[in-house]
Design a protein around this motif. Structure first.
Motif, PDB file in Angstrom:
ATOM      1  N   ALA A  41      77.037  43.176  45.378  1.00 38.04           N
ATOM      2  CA  ALA A  41      76.201  44.374  45.332  1.00 38.04           C
ATOM      3  C   ALA A  41      74.734  43.948  45.274  1.00 38.04           C
ATOM      4  N   PRO A  42      73.870  44.627  45.992  1.00 36.03           N
ATOM      5  CA  PRO A  42      72.457  44.222  45.966  1.00 36.03           C
ATOM      6  C   PRO A  42      71.899  44.362  44.552  1.00 36.03           C
ATOM      7  N   ALA A  43      71.078  43.378  44.205  1.00 36.14           N
ATOM      8  CA  ALA A  43      70.457  43.398  42.876  1.00 36.14           C
ATOM      9  C   ALA A  43      69.405  44.499  42.840  1.00 36.14           C
ATOM     10  N   ALA A  44      69.229  45.028  41.673  1.00 33.25           N
ATOM     11  CA  ALA A  44      68.215  46.065  41.514  1.00 33.25           C
ATOM     12  C   ALA A  44      66.847  45.445  41.793  1.00 33.25           C
ATOM     13  N   PRO A  45      65.991  46.144  42.501  1.00 32.91           N
ATOM     14  CA  PRO A  45      64.669  45.568  42.789  1.00 32.91           C
ATOM     15  C   PRO A  45      63.904  45.324  41.491  1.00 32.91           C
ATOM     16  N   ALA A  46      63.134  44.242  41.505  1.00 26.83           N
ATOM     17  CA  ALA A  46      62.345  43.898  40.323  1.00 26.83           C
ATOM     18  C   ALA A  46      61.254  44.952  40.137  1.00 26.83           C
ATOM     19  N   PRO A  47      60.958  45.262  38.908  1.00 31.57           N
ATOM     20  CA  PRO A  47      59.879  46.238  38.703  1.00 31.57           C
ATOM     21  C   PRO A  47      58.566  45.651  39.197  1.00 31.57           C
ATOM     22  N   PRO A  48      57.683  46.490  39.679  1.00 30.98           N
ATOM     23  CA  PRO A  48      56.417  45.960  40.192  1.00 30.98           C
ATOM     24  C   PRO A  48      55.653  45.258  39.077  1.00 30.98           C
ATOM     25  N   ALA A  49      55.021  44.161  39.453  1.00 28.62           N
ATOM     26  CA  ALA A  49      54.260  43.381  38.472  1.00 28.62           C
ATOM     27  C   ALA A  49      53.018  44.155  38.053  1.00 28.62           C
ATOM     28  N   ALA A  50      52.710  44.011  36.783  1.00 29.63           N
ATOM     29  CA  ALA A  50      51.501  44.663  36.279  1.00 29.63           C
ATOM     30  C   ALA A  50      50.294  43.988  36.904  1.00 29.63           C
ATOM     31  N   PRO A  51      49.289  44.734  37.278  1.00 28.26           N
ATOM     32  CA  PRO A  51      48.107  44.107  37.876  1.00 28.26           C
ATOM     33  C   PRO A  51      47.447  43.165  36.870  1.00 28.26           C
ATOM     34  N   VAL A  52      46.996  42.037  37.388  1.00 30.74           N
ATOM     35  CA  VAL A  52      46.345  41.037  36.541  1.00 30.74           C
ATOM     36  C   VAL A  52      44.877  41.425  36.386  1.00 30.74           C
ATOM     37  N   PRO A  53      44.438  41.581  35.147  1.00 30.86           N
ATOM     38  CA  PRO A  53      43.031  41.952  34.979  1.00 30.86           C
ATOM     39  C   PRO A  53      42.119  40.795  35.376  1.00 30.86           C
ATOM     40  N   PRO A  54      40.933  41.101  35.836  1.00 28.80           N
ATOM     41  CA  PRO A  54      40.007  40.020  36.199  1.00 28.80           C
ATOM     42  C   PRO A  54      39.633  39.236  34.951  1.00 28.80           C
ATOM     43  N   PRO A  55      39.308  37.960  35.119  1.00 32.20           N
ATOM     44  CA  PRO A  55      38.946  37.164  33.946  1.00 32.20           C
ATOM     45  C   PRO A  55      37.688  37.723  33.280  1.00 32.20           C
ATOM     46  N   ALA A  56      37.651  37.576  31.974  1.00 31.47           N
ATOM     47  CA  ALA A  56      36.479  38.031  31.234  1.00 31.47           C
ATOM     48  C   ALA A  56      35.287  37.157  31.605  1.00 31.47           C
ATOM     49  N   PRO A  57      34.122  37.737  31.692  1.00 33.79           N
ATOM     50  CA  PRO A  57      32.959  36.922  32.026  1.00 33.79           C
ATOM     51  C   PRO A  57      32.677  35.908  30.919  1.00 33.79           C
ATOM     52  N   GLU A  58      32.150  34.778  31.311  1.00 38.54           N
ATOM     53  CA  GLU A  58      31.800  33.726  30.348  1.00 38.54           C
ATOM     54  C   GLU A  58      30.490  34.075  29.659  1.00 38.54           C
ATOM     55  N   THR A  59      30.441  33.831  28.372  1.00 39.11           N
ATOM     56  CA  THR A  59      29.198  34.021  27.639  1.00 39.11           C
ATOM     57  C   THR A  59      28.442  32.694  27.630  1.00 39.11           C
ATOM     58  N   VAL A  60      27.253  32.709  28.178  1.00 32.85           N
ATOM     59  CA  VAL A  60      26.409  31.521  28.233  1.00 32.85           C
ATOM     60  C   VAL A  60      25.526  31.551  26.993  1.00 32.85           C
ATOM     61  N   THR A  61      25.665  30.524  26.138  1.00 33.90           N
ATOM     62  CA  THR A  61      24.873  30.482  24.904  1.00 33.90           C
ATOM     63  C   THR A  61      23.615  29.632  25.056  1.00 33.90           C
ATOM     64  N   ALA A  62      23.572  28.745  26.034  1.00 32.81           N
ATOM     65  CA  ALA A  62      22.381  27.934  26.295  1.00 32.81           C
ATOM     66  C   ALA A  62      22.418  27.484  27.754  1.00 32.81           C
ATOM     67  N   ARG A  63      21.220  27.257  28.306  1.00 35.31           N
ATOM     68  CA  ARG A  63      21.131  26.818  29.702  1.00 35.31           C
ATOM     69  C   ARG A  63      20.071  25.724  29.783  1.00 35.31           C
ATOM     70  N   TYR A  64      20.406  24.689  30.576  1.00 39.08           N
ATOM     71  CA  TYR A  64      19.494  23.554  30.759  1.00 39.08           C
ATOM     72  C   TYR A  64      19.311  23.316  32.245  1.00 39.08           C
ATOM     73  N   ASP A  65      18.090  22.976  32.639  1.00 29.94           N
ATOM     74  CA  ASP A  65      17.793  22.654  34.025  1.00 29.94           C
ATOM     75  C   ASP A  65      17.630  21.140  34.130  1.00 29.94           C
ATOM     76  N   CYS A  66      18.446  20.538  34.978  1.00 26.35           N
ATOM     77  CA  CYS A  66      18.395  19.089  35.208  1.00 26.35           C
ATOM     78  C   CYS A  66      17.935  18.906  36.658  1.00 26.35           C
ATOM     79  N   PRO A  67      16.617  18.748  36.907  1.00 24.77           N
ATOM     80  CA  PRO A  67      16.065  18.739  38.268  1.00 24.77           C
ATOM     81  C   PRO A  67      16.745  17.719  39.187  1.00 24.77           C
ATOM     82  N   GLY A  68      17.113  18.213  40.370  1.00 26.74           N
ATOM     83  CA  GLY A  68      17.727  17.365  41.380  1.00 26.74           C
ATOM     84  C   GLY A  68      19.199  17.074  41.134  1.00 26.74           C
ATOM     85  N   ALA A  69      19.758  17.578  40.023  1.00 25.57           N
ATOM     86  CA  ALA A  69      21.164  17.283  39.732  1.00 25.57           C
ATOM     87  C   ALA A  69      21.981  18.557  39.519  1.00 25.57           C
TER      88      ALA A  69
END
Length: 144
Positions: A41-69
């Motif tokens: 007998a055919p298996a019951a179809p799998a329930p639809p997967a829950a949508p994956v939420p987008p990743p949470a944005p990263e919190t940047v606590t400090a930023r450094y500029d390294c010229p040329g790199a």
């Protein structure tokens, strides 16, 4: 009138005929092809997967500029330093726990901060001095 011999002979012939008929039927039924197997007998179809939420944005606590790199962003409560290299690559360096001053390291790259500033270095000997780059706001910035 029939003799006993003829009656017995007729009875035996019928008995043999019936026996041959039964044996033939059994033999032919054994030769019949098997019925095709019943598909499962055919298996019951799998329930639809829950949508994956987008990743949470990263919190940047400090930023450094390294010229040329690279531009180095300290993220995830200081556990990682994200390098946005000038060639477009993005590399995450993990913090070395307990290091003083803080050091982030991975794949031959090292980033260290101190009271005097910061440095990005490679195992091949190249070292670039980095300067604190201000965040656009007074609160931690969120970057996708």
């Amino acid at each position: 009138m029939m003799s006993t011999f003829e009656t017995t002979r007729g009875f035996r012939m019928r008995r043999i005929s019936v026996s041959v008929l039964v044996a033939g039927t059994l033999a032919l039924s054994a030769c019949a092809p098997d019925a095709p197997p019943v598909p499962p007998a055919p298996a019951a179809p799998a329930p639809p997967a829950a949508p994956v939420p987008p990743p949470a944005p990263e919190t940047v606590t400090a930023r450094y500029d390294c010229p040329g790199a690279a531009v180095v962003e300290i993220i995830r409560d200081g556990r990682f330093a994200r390098l946005r290299m000038t060639d477009g690559r993005i590399v995450n360096l993990g913090v070395i726990r307990g290091s003083e001053p803080p050091v982030w390291s991975e794949v031959g790259l090292h980033f260290v901060t101190s009271d005097e500033g910061a440095e990005l270095s490679q195992d091949n000997g190249r070292t670039v001095r980095c300067t604190v780059s201000g965040l656009e706001t007074d609160t931690p910035e969120t970057v996708d």
